[in-house]
Enzyme design. Structure first.
Site, PDB file in Angstrom:
ATOM      1  N   LYS A 100       0.847  -1.208   0.000  1.00  0.00           N
ATOM      2  CA  LYS A 100       0.000   0.000   0.000  1.00  0.00           C
ATOM      3  C   LYS A 100       0.877   1.250   0.000  1.00  0.00           C
ATOM      4  O   LYS A 100       1.793   1.375   0.815  1.00  0.00           O
ATOM      5  CB  LYS A 100      -0.906  -0.009   1.242  1.00  0.00           C
ATOM      6  N   ASP A 104      -3.544   4.353  -1.618  1.00  0.00           N
ATOM      7  CA  ASP A 104      -4.432   4.827  -0.544  1.00  0.00           C
ATOM      8  C   ASP A 104      -4.382   6.349  -0.477  1.00  0.00           C
ATOM      9  O   ASP A 104      -3.789   6.932   0.429  1.00  0.00           O
ATOM     10  CB  ASP A 104      -3.967   4.183   0.775  1.00  0.00           C
ATOM     11  N   LYS A 124      -7.186   8.310  -0.512  1.00  0.00           N
ATOM     12  CA  LYS A 124      -8.378   8.783   0.207  1.00  0.00           C
ATOM     13  C   LYS A 124      -8.896  10.084  -0.409  1.00  0.00           C
ATOM     14  O   LYS A 124      -8.989  11.126   0.248  1.00  0.00           O
ATOM     15  CB  LYS A 124      -8.079   8.985   1.686  1.00  0.00           C
ATOM     16  N   ASP A 150     -13.261  15.274  -2.495  1.00  0.00           N
ATOM     17  CA  ASP A 150     -13.419  16.609  -3.074  1.00  0.00           C
ATOM     18  C   ASP A 150     -14.752  16.614  -3.824  1.00  0.00           C
ATOM     19  O   ASP A 150     -15.500  15.619  -3.751  1.00  0.00           O
ATOM     20  CB  ASP A 150     -12.224  16.924  -3.995  1.00  0.00           C
ATOM     21  N   THR A 166     -10.003   4.449  11.044  1.00  0.00           N
ATOM     22  CA  THR A 166      -9.854   3.559  12.211  1.00  0.00           C
ATOM     23  C   THR A 166      -9.227   4.282  13.407  1.00  0.00           C
ATOM     24  O   THR A 166      -9.167   3.732  14.499  1.00  0.00           O
ATOM     25  CB  THR A 166      -8.994   2.339  11.840  1.00  0.00           C
ATOM     26  N   ARG A 203       2.978  -0.483  10.603  1.00  0.00           N
ATOM     27  CA  ARG A 203       4.058  -0.497  11.594  1.00  0.00           C
ATOM     28  C   ARG A 203       4.360  -1.855  12.223  1.00  0.00           C
ATOM     29  O   ARG A 203       5.540  -2.145  12.467  1.00  0.00           O
ATOM     30  CB  ARG A 203       3.773   0.584  12.654  1.00  0.00           C
TER      31      ARG A 203
HETATM   32  O1  LIG Z   1      -9.263   4.046   8.291  1.00  0.00           O
HETATM   33  C1  LIG Z   1      -8.093   3.921   7.906  1.00  0.00           C
HETATM   34  C2  LIG Z   1      -7.731   4.029   6.590  1.00  0.00           C
HETATM   35  C3  LIG Z   1      -6.416   3.848   6.240  1.00  0.00           C
HETATM   36  N1  LIG Z   1      -5.474   3.591   7.144  1.00  0.00           N
HETATM   37  C4  LIG Z   1      -4.075   3.407   6.689  1.00  0.00           C
HETATM   38  O2  LIG Z   1      -3.648   2.082   7.036  1.00  0.00           O
HETATM   39  C5  LIG Z   1      -2.301   2.095   7.469  1.00  0.00           C
HETATM   40  C6  LIG Z   1      -2.231   1.540   8.859  1.00  0.00           C
HETATM   41  O3  LIG Z   1      -0.911   1.539   9.303  1.00  0.00           O
HETATM   42  P1  LIG Z   1      -0.472   0.995  10.736  1.00  0.00           P
HETATM   43  O4  LIG Z   1       0.957   1.379  10.840  1.00  0.00           O
HETATM   44  O5  LIG Z   1      -0.688  -0.496  10.707  1.00  0.00           O
HETATM   45  O6  LIG Z   1      -1.325   1.660  11.763  1.00  0.00           O
HETATM   46  C7  LIG Z   1      -1.813   3.534   7.351  1.00  0.00           C
HETATM   47  O7  LIG Z   1      -1.136   3.653   6.130  1.00  0.00           O
HETATM   48  C8  LIG Z   1      -3.076   4.365   7.301  1.00  0.00           C
HETATM   49  O8  LIG Z   1      -2.929   5.499   6.502  1.00  0.00           O
HETATM   50  C9  LIG Z   1      -5.817   3.484   8.459  1.00  0.00           C
HETATM   51  O9  LIG Z   1      -4.982   3.241   9.342  1.00  0.00           O
HETATM   52  N2  LIG Z   1      -7.140   3.641   8.810  1.00  0.00           N
END
Ligand SMILES: O=c1ccn([C@@H]2O[C@H](COP(=O)(O)O)[C@@H](O)[C@H]2O)c(=O)[nH]1
Length: 374
Positions: free
Chosen positions: A174, A202, A204, A207, A257, A348
């Site tokens: 991603k 990603d 997002k 607009d 999230t 992460r």
């Molecule tokens: O609702 C959302 C939408 C996108 N993300 C993205 O996912 C990864 C999560 O990364 P971690 O390091 O595992 O937390 C990150 O790139 C976000 O931009 C999200 O977390 N929640």
């Protein structure tokens, strides 16, 4: 026949060497093309992207050579310890030279089975898996974990390195705003390399419909497998993205999230997080989105809302006992899979591990065990 009386001797390349020879020609061609582009690169950002591609290529070449050398050594050892051919039972067939797996890779027989056998709401197994919802999913995808590794790196060299480490184990990588805003379209080709890994862009988008349509049309040229838009942009905006990127799965982000009950109330939204997510999910699918982003905690409710054909993508994945960082709605990889998630976004927990490749391999193996246990 050669000149003279001797018949020509044929020599069959051992599989490991044949594989190496093929990989070598492909890598050489790719390297020449990249070097030519590097010579002509106009900007320092272009040059950085191309240098990262070359570094990733070199790393892949070194791995291919390492695997072939190990395979040949393994074959030698097999030959040394095998009984003479005359002592083998006829049914044993020819001794074969096995491909040597990189450290942490699951054994070849376990890679042959489908990783994903999810269950709706954690109860009865569904007939189809997440990868079945990707129209062009091939057999190779089924041997890879249904994980999108979030390459949230400050620079392209690091992202390309992570991509090289994890692509033997996961279906998808991603690319988010940090990398895309710094490097632009070049980053997609760089992380994709020649590996065939799926790219999830990603961005997002959020607009007015006309602007989102233009942006979606522009990035659709990069052929990402998934592109995100915020469902909160409304159904006309989502529809515009879907129409502008026909070859890409548009996924609607229901509710980030990182948003919990308190943050939702601050936004002035009444009701529970789960209700808000379900409303957004239904709106996005009604507007043509074929994928949805939600937390693993809402997967069962969203599945009940939108049915079996929509790809449910879940960030907010944390290993048991680990810190949640800035995520508010989390679950472990196994819990997400059991709830019915199709594609787990993990950043992460993999990229901050001392060895991201080993971390991805371990999560893949654990998901496989969880899938076969249900
Ligand atoms: O609702 C959302 C939408 C996108 N993300 C993205 O996912 C990864 C999560 O990364 P971690 O390091 O595992 O937390 C990150 O790139 C976000 O931009 C999200 O977390 N929640």
């Amino acid at each position: 026949m050669r000149t003279g009386d001797q018949p020509a001797r044929t020599f069959t390349l051992p599989p490991a060497l044949a594989e190496l020879a093929a990989a070598h020609s492909a890598l050489k061609a790719e390297q020449e093309a990249l070097t030519a582009r590097l010579d002509n690169a106009a900007t320092s950002v272009d040059r950085a992207a191309l240098r990262a591609s070359l570094a990733a290529l070199t790393e892949r070449a070194s791995r291919a050579i390492g695997s072939a050398v190990a395979a040949v050594a393994d074959r030698k050892q097999q030959l040394a310890s095998a009984p003479p051919a005359s002592a083998r039972p006829a049914s044993a067939g020819p001794a074969s030279s096995a491909r040597v797996a990189p450290a942490g890779e699951p054994p070849p027989d376990s890679r042959e089975e489908s990783v994903v056998q999810t269950s709706a709401g954690g109860t009865a197994p569904r007939a189809s898996s997440g990868l079945d919802r990707w129209p062009e999913a091939g057999a190779a995808d089924r041997r890879l974990a249904p994980v999108a590794v979030a390459l949230d790196a400050p620079d392209i060299e690091v992202a390309a390195h992570w991509a090289t480490l994890v692509t033997p184990y996961v279906s998808t990588v991603k690319i988010g705003l940090e990398l895309y805003l710094r490097y632009g379209p070049a980053v997609v080709a760089t992380v994709r390399g020649g590996s065939g890994v799926r790219v999830f862009l990603d961005l997002k988008l959020h607009d007015i419909p006309n602007t989102v349509a233009g942006a979606a049309r522009a990035v659709a040229k990069l052929r990402p497998e998934i592109l995100t838009v915020h469902a909160a942009g409304g159904s006309d905006m989502i529809k515009a993205a879907v129409e502008a990127a026909p070859g890409t799965m548009v996924a609607g982000v229901t509710l980030l999230t990182s948003i919990g009950d308190k943050a939702l109330a601050e936004l002035g939204v009444d009701g529970s997080v789960s209700d808000a997510v379900r409303r957004m999910a239904s709106l996005a699918v009604g507007a043509g989105a074929r994928g949805l982003v939600c937390s693993p905690q809402e997967v069962a409710a969203v599945r009940a809302e939108v049915g079996p054909d929509i790809l449910l993508i879940t960030p907010g994945i944390r290993l048991a006992g680990a810190t949640s960082d800035d995520q508010a709605r989390i679950a472990t990889p196994e819990e997400a899979l059991k709830a019915g998630a199709d594609l787990l976004v993990i950043g992460r927990p993999i990229t901050r591990a001392p060895d991201p490749g080993a971390a991805a391999a371990a999560i893949g193996a654990s998901l496989r065990r969880a899938a076969t246990a249900t």
